[in-house]
Design an enzyme around this catalytic site. Sequence first.
Site, short mmCIF file in Angstrom:
data_model
loop_
_atom_site.label_atom_id
_atom_site.label_comp_id
_atom_site.label_asym_id
_atom_site.label_seq_id
_atom_site.Cartn_x
_atom_site.Cartn_y
_atom_site.Cartn_z
N GLU A 154 -6.08 -10.80 -1.00
CA GLU A 154 -6.89 -10.59 0.22
C GLU A 154 -8.37 -10.55 -0.13
O GLU A 154 -9.11 -9.66 0.30
CB GLU A 154 -6.47 -9.28 0.92
CG GLU A 154 -4.99 -9.19 1.19
CD GLU A 154 -4.57 -7.93 1.94
OE1 GLU A 154 -5.43 -7.25 2.52
OE2 GLU A 154 -3.37 -7.65 1.94
N GLU A 178 0.79 -1.25 0.00
CA GLU A 178 0.00 0.00 0.00
C GLU A 178 0.82 1.29 0.00
O GLU A 178 0.55 2.20 0.78
CB GLU A 178 -0.95 -0.02 1.21
CG GLU A 178 -1.83 -1.25 1.25
CD GLU A 178 -2.77 -1.29 2.46
OE1 GLU A 178 -2.64 -0.43 3.35
OE2 GLU A 178 -3.62 -2.19 2.51
C1 XIL Z 1 -5.91 -6.37 8.52
C2 XIL Z 1 -6.18 -7.56 9.45
O1 XIL Z 1 -7.07 -8.43 8.83
C3 XIL Z 1 -6.75 -7.06 10.76
O2 XIL Z 1 -6.87 -8.14 11.68
C4 XIL Z 1 -5.86 -5.98 11.34
O3 XIL Z 1 -6.46 -5.45 12.50
C5 XIL Z 1 -5.62 -4.87 10.34
O4 XIL Z 1 -5.08 -5.43 9.15
N1 XIL Z 1 -4.81 -4.68 3.86
C6 XIL Z 1 -3.78 -5.49 4.27
C7 XIL Z 1 -3.96 -6.38 5.44
O5 XIL Z 1 -2.75 -5.56 3.59
O6 XIL Z 1 -2.77 -6.55 6.15
C8 XIL Z 1 -5.03 -5.86 6.36
O7 XIL Z 1 -5.24 -6.84 7.38
C9 XIL Z 1 -6.30 -5.58 5.59
C10 XIL Z 1 -6.06 -4.53 4.55
#
Ligand code: XIL
Length: 402
Positions: free
Chosen positions: A288, A178
């Site tokens: 994701e 990101e």
């Molecule tokens: C999220 C997790 O799922 C949560 O448990 C945590 O509190 C915050 O991060 N983008 C990403 C992930 O790259 O690492 C994130 O994961 C969600 C958004």
Amino acid sequence: MTNMDFYNIAKKATRGTMFFTIASLALSLVQCTSKHQVTTSVAANNPDKGLKDYYKNYFPIGVAVSMASLHGSDSALIVKEFNSVTPENDMKMGPIHPSENVYNWKNADAIVDFAVSHQIRIRGHNLCWHNQEAAWMFKGPNGEPVTKELLLQRLKDHIFAVAGRYKGKIYAWDVVNEAVDDSDDTTQVYRKSNWYKICNGPDFIDSAFKYAHQADPNAKLYYNDYNSEHPVKREKIYKLLKKLIDDHAPIDGVGMQAHWKLNDPSPEELRKALDEVTSLGLKVQFTEMDITIRLPKPPPALGTMPAPTPVPDSGYTAQAEARQIAQYKMAFDIIRQYRKYITNVTFWNVSDRSSWLDGRGGGLLGGAAAGVNTPRVIRKAYPLLFDENRQRKKAYWAVVNF
Ligand code: XIL
């Protein structure tokens, strides 16, 4: 075209028996094929098969895991359905490296051991991010702001320690997460994170890829981001990728996070994003994936942003379910068409029992991944292929019946 349409057109096209016979033959072929498809679909609803089996000729199917999911009732489902895991939080900079000489290996090791013992591959997530960061890295030895040199040295040490420890076990890393700006300002390519500010530009991204490659030359290295199908952000990500390639950074591909909505992305946007990235010779992983049923509310006029008000949760309505099934089907139909570029599809969490989206904004703003100006007043997101009782949803069958 339906069988009947085909029949009528054929009849109109000629009154000659010859053509008509050929048309009838073709019609029985069409009927035969569609019968065959029905049989295949029914056979596909085989309770012994998991997502990974349906997709074995396409790409690995993964899931984000935590300690709770490994030791609780999710673990059997994980082993049955998936052949790739990503630690949801346990390898991020802050959790794994909370201070200069302290590494928390316990959870990350347990996830790696679990995956290795079940012959499940592992994606590492992630080596450099502006969230869940190791705050100590940004301070110098006497509490002063850290210099660029020291910060990059720390980044290198961190990457060597983490990627080095799991060398040979983690097959792909999200190296930088990101780093691209979210605004509509096309001139702002990079997120103004601590990394960017202290390094006075995006060079830390190149450095992170270089260090990761040195630490584990066989691992596949990915740049990972969300909203990568939105036109403005897509072009910014493209610029970053182009720069990395021009700089000869050792990048293998792009992680498209795929935190999607019922109406987002459109098929055209998804294809365009894939075409663009693959035109650079990069692979793609959907890293994701989840599709929330919550649609963002239109943003209020500027300056009148109200505080979010709680509203009753409408739950998983039949309408939301139908739209979610359609969106999952559309996405996987396209993803399969790009199979030669796609090397993993990973879901973010196991089932609707617990999704990271449910808790966003203390429960008031949750249910969709962050975006600019999208106030939401929503509850559970129901974004995955398994329901709250860990049972396969209709969306599951839409994804595996092809
Ligand atoms: C999220 C997790 O799922 C949560 O448990 C945590 O509190 C915050 O991060 N983008 C990403 C992930 O790259 O690492 C994130 O994961 C969600 C958004």
